[in-house]
Design a protein around this motif. Structure first.
Motif, mmCIF file in Angstrom:
data_model
loop_
_atom_site.group_PDB
_atom_site.id
_atom_site.type_symbol
_atom_site.label_atom_id
_atom_site.label_comp_id
_atom_site.label_asym_id
_atom_site.label_seq_id
_atom_site.Cartn_x
_atom_site.Cartn_y
_atom_site.Cartn_z
ATOM 1 N N ASP B 151 0.794 -1.204 0.099
ATOM 2 C CA ASP B 151 -0.012 -0.120 0.093
ATOM 3 C C ASP B 151 0.818 1.222 -0.065
ATOM 4 O O ASP B 151 0.496 2.271 -0.004
ATOM 5 N N ARG B 152 1.998 1.081 0.138
ATOM 6 C CA ARG B 152 2.932 2.192 -0.062
ATOM 7 C C ARG B 152 3.851 2.355 -1.256
ATOM 8 O O ARG B 152 4.800 3.053 -1.276
ATOM 9 N N PHE B 153 3.343 1.374 -2.365
ATOM 10 C CA PHE B 153 3.985 1.656 -3.439
ATOM 11 C C PHE B 153 3.240 2.427 -4.526
ATOM 12 O O PHE B 153 1.923 2.351 -4.313
ATOM 13 N N ALA B 154 3.847 3.135 -5.105
ATOM 14 C CA ALA B 154 3.191 3.870 -6.314
ATOM 15 C C ALA B 154 3.899 3.851 -7.570
ATOM 16 O O ALA B 154 5.038 3.675 -7.618
ATOM 17 N N PHE B 155 3.220 3.863 -8.435
ATOM 18 C CA PHE B 155 3.308 4.076 -10.075
ATOM 19 C C PHE B 155 3.325 5.585 -10.555
ATOM 20 O O PHE B 155 2.071 5.831 -10.621
ATOM 21 N N LYS B 456 0.594 15.031 -4.548
ATOM 22 C CA LYS B 456 0.467 14.600 -3.205
ATOM 23 C C LYS B 456 1.248 13.334 -3.392
ATOM 24 O O LYS B 456 1.926 12.995 -2.393
ATOM 25 N N MET B 457 1.521 12.698 -4.378
ATOM 26 C CA MET B 457 2.181 11.280 -4.407
ATOM 27 C C MET B 457 3.639 11.908 -4.161
ATOM 28 O O MET B 457 4.272 11.104 -3.197
ATOM 29 N N GLY B 468 4.156 10.993 8.194
ATOM 30 C CA GLY B 468 3.124 10.772 7.519
ATOM 31 C C GLY B 468 3.398 10.607 6.127
ATOM 32 O O GLY B 468 2.270 10.491 5.177
ATOM 33 N N GLY B 469 4.591 10.610 5.514
ATOM 34 C CA GLY B 469 4.789 10.177 4.179
ATOM 35 C C GLY B 469 4.365 8.884 3.807
ATOM 36 O O GLY B 469 5.259 7.972 4.055
ATOM 37 N N ASP B 470 3.414 8.549 3.490
ATOM 38 C CA ASP B 470 2.883 7.355 3.218
ATOM 39 C C ASP B 470 2.974 6.471 2.051
ATOM 40 O O ASP B 470 2.585 5.500 1.549
#
Lengths: 96, 822
Positions: B151-155, B456-457, B468-470
């Motif tokens: 859930d802390r992974f982003a593309f 935001k990402m 808080g950096g998720d």
């Protein structure tokens, strides 16, 4: 490199014959189209130096009476197989 | 010298009187003749000439079609390949978009493949350097990061993703990992165009197309410089003039550009002046009684912002409410707000008030990179609707895009944090259920909460986890956020600061060259580009285009789509439930003709089948939900692109030039004339919006007295990661500069090439000055292009965003300057 372009003239310009003369006078630029005034002129640039193509295109764009310059065809005739990463690595072109 | 026709093997070519036309006609002469024949044909002097390019036996060059790699215009090129290398490029005469023409960047689209610093091996950070690793290790490393904190992974992707690439990531993230943290760089360039279309028509993307440029009497460019940014489209209009047609060109902008030189009118406005101008035109249309009562009564409703409950669709108002809200926007008031004279406002209103004229509006970053981007997009649509300049050839409000598949991949595949393919959204339960059905997922797999949008990402990524950096891991493909994000000192640069408390953060970058982003990457993956892989893209006029792989990528570079699928497979092999469909099959399961799985996650088997075709045919099913129908893959192989909706009629796949208009759009019911069939009010009506003028997020003051705008240049495409490696382009435009008005320069005793320090509240930059340069900014303003990774103007820009599109404003930041002693 061999490239062809189409130069579009500004129909409202006062002296398009002079514009065409200026186009034809650029070194390395061939204007082998039919004689007489046209508003879209095919141009051929044949040079061993790629910079010439870039420079002539810019010069064409700046001639009074030229409305637009479009590229149609480019053949690289590249022999090195690879272009240098940095501009400084390329030798200066004496055709400019 | 005269030209004459020549026939070789039955095909038309051309030769020159001074040259022999016999068997000794050598290869170079042949290429010259081909080049000249192509240009002569485009100029209208001879008939079709490109078939000559297809004769491989004469030149040794094999020609295939592909869309250009660069901007969003979608020009088709003929790519000449010899000995496994791209050696020539020609404009494609059979392409409706460019009719054989290319812009100056077309000189170099092939050369962009061959910079000697192409990334060739996966690289893993090891302290302050990198070590080469195998692809197996790279894929395993990514899988480890995802498994540790899915859930802390982003593309973070791109409008340069091909359609199949974006679709694969979309499915991997939202359908596989149940994670909506996927967003593209297109958030930074056209998100406000999307929200403008949605707020107005209830569905995204332009109703018109490039054909409008051939039919309009008036072309208005709103903060747009197509002469340099979309040159082939602008050339199309200039060509009409060269043939004696009258086309009135109007440039509404904040600085003079090459576009201005070709326009009869230049309306120089202050930042956010467009909001006032649009209201001023609407005010006069109503006051003069020249609005189209028939069009409005039949096809439109009115909207205004709902201040008590801000949302994209606002609140309904009456025509009388709309009229009253516009009342203050007299030409004189608009002049005070915008800087454009009252007479020019009247001129614009008179043009829109003339039903016999055909008017097309074009815009791009000027209206989109705007903290009121949704508002101004909606308002320009509104003027066209109010005046009835809509729905017939030449009458269209049309946004342009800057990347080759900002539309095809980002907007249509929906690679945004809130979107699903085909114009659907994650917040809608029925939409999620449809996606789960098509992806054969168990119900509830897709999450309903939108993920982080771009700003935001990256803010989350650059914020310590304990604060808080998720987001802890971002995988970047086909883009360069280290150069393009606004306010880099907040949104990107902290990653490189050892004292920022971001040690647990991990940045993965897939790219073709080292960039400002790979500089801070922990893992770098070498990618294939353009004709080194199969691809499909979608341009600014809803045109979907296809090409085949023509040459091999260098070293160990591999397709981005393969990279995604390989990681998905690694997770599948580790038993990650999300990588299975409801039957336990791999999410990207592809079977051959015998029903046996093709192991596309193994590079040596990736091209055993056409992965693009499989993914596209699956994706195509989504496109019918919002009437964005795409044709079967094979139709795009045959065509130079097709504009959606593409529907089958009498056994033929027919494209659509003008949406919502009877006679053009197959989804408009007979007798309706105009039908906005995705109306947000469910009554087939479009919305005409009122929005008030609001000042920019930051204005010059005593401390920061200049307004800074940023943008692009003709020679370099976006961040220059490709074009700056081409020596000719690099020499033509070697570095960034600050354009400045001569009067301002005189005050600071500056001459051309003097260096100045430009400071905003967020960062500073030392840069040479260009006075009276190519662009001419008015007094009190500066312009700095963003192509130069050694002079990052985005250290200075604002990260304030539009409230609905979440797109930042790169055009208005307050700065101060000082001369740097030589």
């Amino acid at each position: 490199m061999i490239a062809s372009l189409v130069v579009t003239l500004d129909r409202c310009h006062s002296d398009l014959h002079r514009t065409m003369d200026e186009i034809a006078s650029l070194p390395g630029v061939e204007v082998p189209g039919p004689e007489g005034l046209q508003y879209r002129i095919p141009i051929l640039i044949d040079s061993s130096c790629p910079d010439v193509l870039e420079e002539r295109t810019r010069q064409l764009q700046q001639i009074p009476g030229v409305a637009f310059v479009d590229v149609v065809f480019v053949h690289f005739e590249d022999e090195s197989g690879e272009i240098p990463g940095a501009p400084s690595e390329r030798p200066t072109c004496h055709e400019l | 010298m005269k030209f004459r026709e020549l026939r070789l093997k039955g095909q038309l070519a051309m030769s020159f009187d001074s040259e022999p036309m016999d068997a000794a006609f050598d290869r170079r002469q042949f290429i010259r003749a081909s080049a000249m024949a192509a240009a002569a044909a485009v100029a209208g002097i001879t008939g079709p000439a490109l078939p000559i390019l297809g004769d491989e036996s004469l030149t040794g060059v094999n020609w295939e079609k592909a869309p250009c790699r660069f901007c969003g215009t979608g020009c088709h090129v003929q790519v000449g390949v010899q000995g496994g290398k791209v050696v020539a490029v020609a404009g494609d005469r059979n392409a409706e978009v460019n009719k054989g023409l290319l812009c100056v960047k077309g000189y170099h689209v092939g050369a962009a493949l061959y910079g000697k610093d192409r990334l060739r091996k996966p690289l893993l950070r090891d302290g302050n350097s990198y070590r080469e690793i195998s692809w197996e290790t790279a894929i395993s490393t990514i899988a480890d990061r995802i498994q540790a904190a899915p859930d802390r992974f982003a593309f973070y992707g791109s409008g340069q993703w091909t359609i199949p690439e974006g679709y694969a990531v979309q499915k991997f993230m939202k359908g596989g990992l149940s994670n909506n943290h996927i967003d593209p760089n297109a958030r930074l360039c056209m998100a406000s165009a999307v929200t403008g279309f949605l707020a107005t028509y209830g569905v995204d993307e332009p109703a018109g197309c490039y054909d409008d440029l051939d039919a309009c009497d008036v072309l208005i460019m709103w903060g747009n410089n197509p002469a340099e940014m979309h040159p082939v489209l602008f050339s199309r209009v200039i060509d009409r003039r060269s043939r004696g047609e009258n086309v009135l060109l109007i440039d509404i902008g904040t600085r003079r550009t090459r576009t201005t030189e070709a326009c009869q009118h230049y309306l120089e406005m202050k930042g956010h002046g467009d909001l006032a101008i649009a209201n001023g035109i609407a005010h006069l249309l109503i006051k003069n009684g020249t609005w189209s009562r028939k069009f409005v009564d039949q096809f439109c409703s009115f909207k205004a912002p709902d201040d008590a409950n801000p949302n994209l669709h606002g609140k309904a108002i009456t025509f009388e409410d709309y009229k009253a809200l516009l009342e203050p926007y007299t030409p004189e008031h608009v002049e005070a707000l915008s800087g454009v004279s009252a007479d020019k406002i009247r001129m614009l209103a008179d043009l829109f008030g003339n039903p016999s004229l055909k008017i097309t509006s074009l815009w791009c970053m000027g209206m989109n990179q705007h903290t009121r981007g949704t508002a101004i997009n909606s308002m320009v649509h509104g003027i066209h609707l109010l005046s009835g300049h809509f729905g017939s050839p030449g009458n269209a409000p049309t946004s342009l895009t800057g990347q080759p598949s900002a539309c095809g991949t980002v907007r249509e595949v929906g690679t945004l944090s809130h979107a699903l393919p085909g114009g659907m959204v994650v917040t809608d339960a029925q939409n999620r259920a449809k996606a789960e059905e098509l992806w054969r997922l168990p119900p509830g797999r897709i999450q309903e909460t939108p993920g982080h949008h771009t700003v935001k990402m990256w803010e989350s990524f650059c914020t310590p986890t304990d604060k808080g950096g998720d987001i802890s891991t971002i995988w970047v493909q086909v883009t360069n956020p280290g150069q393009t994000l606004p306010n880099l000192n907040k949104l990107f640069n902290p990653k490189g600061d050892n004292k920022a408390g971001l040690e647990d953060k991990f940045l993965i970058v897939s790219d073709v060259y080292p960039t400002a982003t790979t500089r801070l990457a922990d893992l770098i993956l070498p990618s294939a580009m353009w004709v080194e892989k199969n691809g499909m893209v979608g341009n600014s006029e809803r045109r979907t285009q296809q090409w085949f792989r023509m040459v091999d990528p260098p070293g160990e570079a591999r397709d981005d789509c393969w990279q995604t699928i390989a990681v998905a497979r690694e997770l599948f092999n580790r038993g990650v439930e999300g990588m299975k469909d409801r039957d336990g099959q791999f999410l990207f399961d592809i079977k051959n003709g015998d029903g046996a799985p093709v192991p596309i996650w193994e590079w040596e088997h990736y091209y055993d089948t056409n992965v693009d075709e499989h993914l596209f045919e699956e994706y195509r099913q989504f496109t019918r939900f919002k009437h964005k129908d795409l044709a079967p893959y094979g139709e795009y192989v045959k065509a130079r692109g097709l504009r959606w909706p593409v529907v089958e009629s009498d056994g033929q796949w027919q494209e659509t030039r003008f949406r919502f208009a009877e006679g053009f759009d197959p989804y408009v019911a007979e007798g309706k004339e105009i039908q906005f069939y995705h109306s947000s009010t469910h009554d087939d009506r479009a919305q005409i919006w009122f929005h008030p003028w609001i000042a920019p997020a930051e204005l010059p003051d005593n401390d920061y007295p200049f307004m800074l705008s940023t943008g692009r240049v003709l020679e370099h495409w976006h961040t220059g990661s490709m074009t700056r490696r081409i020596p000719e382009l690099s020499r033509a435009m070697p570095g960034a500069y600050a354009e400045m008005h001569p009067d301002d320069a005189a005050v600071y005793r500056l001459r051309n090439a003097d260096r100045i320090r430009v400071e905003s509240r967020r960062g500073s930059l030392i840069i040479p000055v260009w006075i009276d340069g190519r662009g001419k900014p008015p007094k009190g303003t500066l312009f700095i292009p963003f192509f130069d990774e050694t002079l990052l103007v985005n250290d200075l820009t604002l990260d304030a965003v539009d409230p609905f599109s979440k797109q930042p404003d790169y055009k208005k930041a307050a700065v101060r300057i000082s001369k740097v002693p030589s």
